[in-house]
Design an enzyme around this catalytic site. Structure first.
Site, PDB file in Angstrom:
ATOM      1  N   ASP A  92      -5.619   5.989  -4.694  1.00 46.91           N
ATOM      2  CA  ASP A  92      -4.185   6.273  -4.633  1.00 46.91           C
ATOM      3  C   ASP A  92      -3.951   7.446  -3.665  1.00 46.91           C
ATOM      4  O   ASP A  92      -4.581   8.493  -3.804  1.00 46.91           O
ATOM      5  CB  ASP A  92      -3.708   6.638  -6.058  1.00 46.91           C
ATOM      6  CG  ASP A  92      -2.203   6.602  -6.201  1.00 46.91           C
ATOM      7  OD1 ASP A  92      -1.532   5.972  -5.374  1.00 46.91           O
ATOM      8  OD2 ASP A  92      -1.699   7.208  -7.177  1.00 46.91           O
ATOM      9  N   HIS A  93      -3.095   7.269  -2.674  1.00 43.64           N
ATOM     10  CA  HIS A  93      -2.763   8.313  -1.701  1.00 43.64           C
ATOM     11  C   HIS A  93      -3.983   8.951  -1.024  1.00 43.64           C
ATOM     12  O   HIS A  93      -4.132  10.174  -1.020  1.00 43.64           O
ATOM     13  CB  HIS A  93      -1.915   9.413  -2.356  1.00 43.64           C
ATOM     14  CG  HIS A  93      -0.543   8.942  -2.725  1.00 43.64           C
ATOM     15  ND1 HIS A  93       0.494   8.856  -1.823  1.00 43.64           N
ATOM     16  CD2 HIS A  93      -0.044   8.504  -3.900  1.00 43.64           C
ATOM     17  CE1 HIS A  93       1.570   8.388  -2.439  1.00 43.64           C
ATOM     18  NE2 HIS A  93       1.276   8.154  -3.686  1.00 43.64           N
ATOM     19  N   HIS A 132       7.754  10.728  -7.424  1.00 46.33           N
ATOM     20  CA  HIS A 132       6.598  10.942  -8.306  1.00 46.33           C
ATOM     21  C   HIS A 132       6.970  11.913  -9.421  1.00 46.33           C
ATOM     22  O   HIS A 132       7.813  12.781  -9.230  1.00 46.33           O
ATOM     23  CB  HIS A 132       5.434  11.525  -7.503  1.00 46.33           C
ATOM     24  CG  HIS A 132       4.850  10.578  -6.492  1.00 46.33           C
ATOM     25  ND1 HIS A 132       4.790  10.884  -5.159  1.00 46.33           N
ATOM     26  CD2 HIS A 132       4.307   9.349  -6.640  1.00 46.33           C
ATOM     27  CE1 HIS A 132       4.213   9.866  -4.518  1.00 46.33           C
ATOM     28  NE2 HIS A 132       3.918   8.929  -5.388  1.00 46.33           N
ATOM     29  N   GLY A 133       6.351  11.751 -10.572  1.00 46.40           N
ATOM     30  CA  GLY A 133       6.539  12.709 -11.668  1.00 46.40           C
ATOM     31  C   GLY A 133       7.756  12.385 -12.512  1.00 46.40           C
ATOM     32  O   GLY A 133       8.242  11.255 -12.534  1.00 46.40           O
ATOM     33  N   GLY A 178       6.276   5.919  -8.077  1.00 45.44           N
ATOM     34  CA  GLY A 178       7.201   6.640  -8.950  1.00 45.44           C
ATOM     35  C   GLY A 178       7.947   5.731  -9.902  1.00 45.44           C
ATOM     36  O   GLY A 178       9.138   5.906 -10.149  1.00 45.44           O
ATOM     37  N   GLY A 179       7.242   4.739 -10.481  1.00 45.95           N
ATOM     38  CA  GLY A 179       7.879   3.768 -11.373  1.00 45.95           C
ATOM     39  C   GLY A 179       8.186   4.297 -12.766  1.00 45.95           C
ATOM     40  O   GLY A 179       8.939   3.679 -13.508  1.00 45.95           O
ATOM     41  N   ASN A 221       3.798   1.430  -9.237  1.00 46.71           N
ATOM     42  CA  ASN A 221       2.892   2.473  -9.698  1.00 46.71           C
ATOM     43  C   ASN A 221       3.482   3.249 -10.867  1.00 46.71           C
ATOM     44  O   ASN A 221       4.605   3.740 -10.780  1.00 46.71           O
ATOM     45  CB  ASN A 221       2.603   3.457  -8.558  1.00 46.71           C
ATOM     46  CG  ASN A 221       1.779   2.847  -7.447  1.00 46.71           C
ATOM     47  OD1 ASN A 221       1.666   1.631  -7.334  1.00 46.71           O
ATOM     48  ND2 ASN A 221       1.180   3.702  -6.637  1.00 46.71           N
ATOM     49  N   ASN A 227       2.338   6.314 -13.640  1.00 45.38           N
ATOM     50  CA  ASN A 227       1.359   7.289 -14.115  1.00 45.38           C
ATOM     51  C   ASN A 227       1.977   8.204 -15.167  1.00 45.38           C
ATOM     52  O   ASN A 227       1.484   8.304 -16.283  1.00 45.38           O
ATOM     53  CB  ASN A 227       0.824   8.111 -12.931  1.00 45.38           C
ATOM     54  CG  ASN A 227      -0.159   9.178 -13.385  1.00 45.38           C
ATOM     55  OD1 ASN A 227      -0.908   8.975 -14.339  1.00 45.38           O
ATOM     56  ND2 ASN A 227      -0.143  10.336 -12.735  1.00 45.38           N
ATOM     57  N   THR A 228       3.089   8.832 -14.817  1.00 47.55           N
ATOM     58  CA  THR A 228       3.674   9.856 -15.684  1.00 47.55           C
ATOM     59  C   THR A 228       3.955   9.348 -17.100  1.00 47.55           C
ATOM     60  O   THR A 228       3.679  10.054 -18.079  1.00 47.55           O
ATOM     61  CB  THR A 228       4.964  10.406 -15.042  1.00 47.55           C
ATOM     62  OG1 THR A 228       4.639  10.855 -13.718  1.00 47.55           O
ATOM     63  CG2 THR A 228       5.534  11.562 -15.830  1.00 47.55           C
TER      64      THR A 228
HETATM   65 ZN   LIG Z   1       2.459   7.466  -5.224  1.00 43.81          ZN
END
Ligand SMILES: [Zn+2]
Length: 284
Positions: free
Chosen positions: A82-83, A180-181, A209-210, A230, A232-233
């Site tokens: 990722d990134h 993101h976040g 940033g989903g 994507n 994550n948070t």
């Molecule tokens: Zn990302």
């Protein structure tokens, strides 16, 4: 199964108007939760690992855990950088066993981003590894890099077409208003821009940033052409909240598994809900 590139799963998602979930894994519990959820939902899945996680876990642990999770799965599992920030990091990840990589050259001027991404595609494709590129800058904090909202830039359709024609990436992340976040305010997600780009670029589009984006907006983005989303948070929050609840109710804990198990279950439920929202369930 062995780890697979993201190419085929994303092409099928784009063709059939659903999206594949990309979930970041930072330890064994995350990997287990994500892959168990994917297996129960019969969904192809992408394990995302950023450079900070490689530093945290060690490359050998990352590869071993992802390979083990894939081997135990009856659904396709990809291990995706990722990134990725530079060519040397990409080389290191491909050599180690990643099945897919993202090169994020979005902070460079357009032509430099094209050159770097082309170089990565050449190397990765020779090794059977898929590549995601990025165009425009996505607001928020990813690992150690922060982009302020005022500095976030949306690419034009012409830029996206030119980038894809020159690089032939397998997936293209475009900045369309997500971040993101954690969101401080409702994001203005430009589904119209996703649709315009998707109709002119063969590569499936990626929405970063989903986490925390409303369900109807996610569905609109998928209809417009987002084929990889994507998250994550939301998993991090689910893990933290569930483990905190256990710790608050049980002041004396002599076994870390007492709260790790709860955390793992919470991630699994979050991932299952996302998979159903993205429509990638029952695709295997
Ligand atoms: Zn990302």
């Amino acid at each position: 199964m062995s780890l697979v590139p993201i190419t085929d799963m994303l092409q099928d998602a784009k063709k059939n108007h659903y999206a594949i979930g990309h979930f970041n894994m930072i330890n064994m519990e995350f990997a287990q939760a994500i892959c168990e959820a994917a297996n129960e939902e019969q969904a192809p899945v992408i394990l995302g690992v950023g450079e900070a996680t490689i530093k945290y876990m060690g490359m050998d642990y990352v590869i071993s855990i992802a390979r083990c999770a894939a081997k135990r799965s009856r659904v396709p599992v990809a291990l995706h950088l990722d990134h990725g920030s530079s060519f040397p990091v990409i080389v290191q990840c491909i050599r180690a066993g990643f099945s897919s990589v993202m090169i994020d050259g979005s902070h460079y001027p357009f032509e430099q981003n094209v050159e770097l991404t082309k170089k990565v595609v050449e190397l990765a494709h020779a090794a059977g590894v898929s590549v995601e590129g990025e165009l425009g800058s996505i607001a928020g904090t990813e690992d150690d890099v922060t982009v302020e909202e005022k500095d976030a830039q949306l690419p034009t359709v012409e830029e996206a077409v030119s980038f894809w024609e020159q690089t032939k990436v397998n997936a293209l992340a475009v900045a369309v208003g997500t971040a993101h976040g954690l969101y401080r305010a409702e994001p203005n997600v430009r589904c119209d821009r996703i649709a315009d780009i998707s109709s002119r670029v063969d590569a499936p589009l990626v929405l970063h940033g989903g986490s925390g984006v409303k369900e109807d907006i996610i569905q609109q983005a998928i209809s417009a052409g987002a084929a990889k989303i994507n998250v994550n948070t939301e998993n991090q929050v689910a893990f933290a909240e569930s483990t905190r609840t256990v710790l608050d109710h049980k002041p004396v804990i002599a076994d870390a598994r007492d709260f790790l198990r709860e955390g793992r279950d919470a991630i699994k439920e979050t991932v299952r809900a996302k998979i159903r929202l993205f429509g990638s369930n029952n695709r295997v």
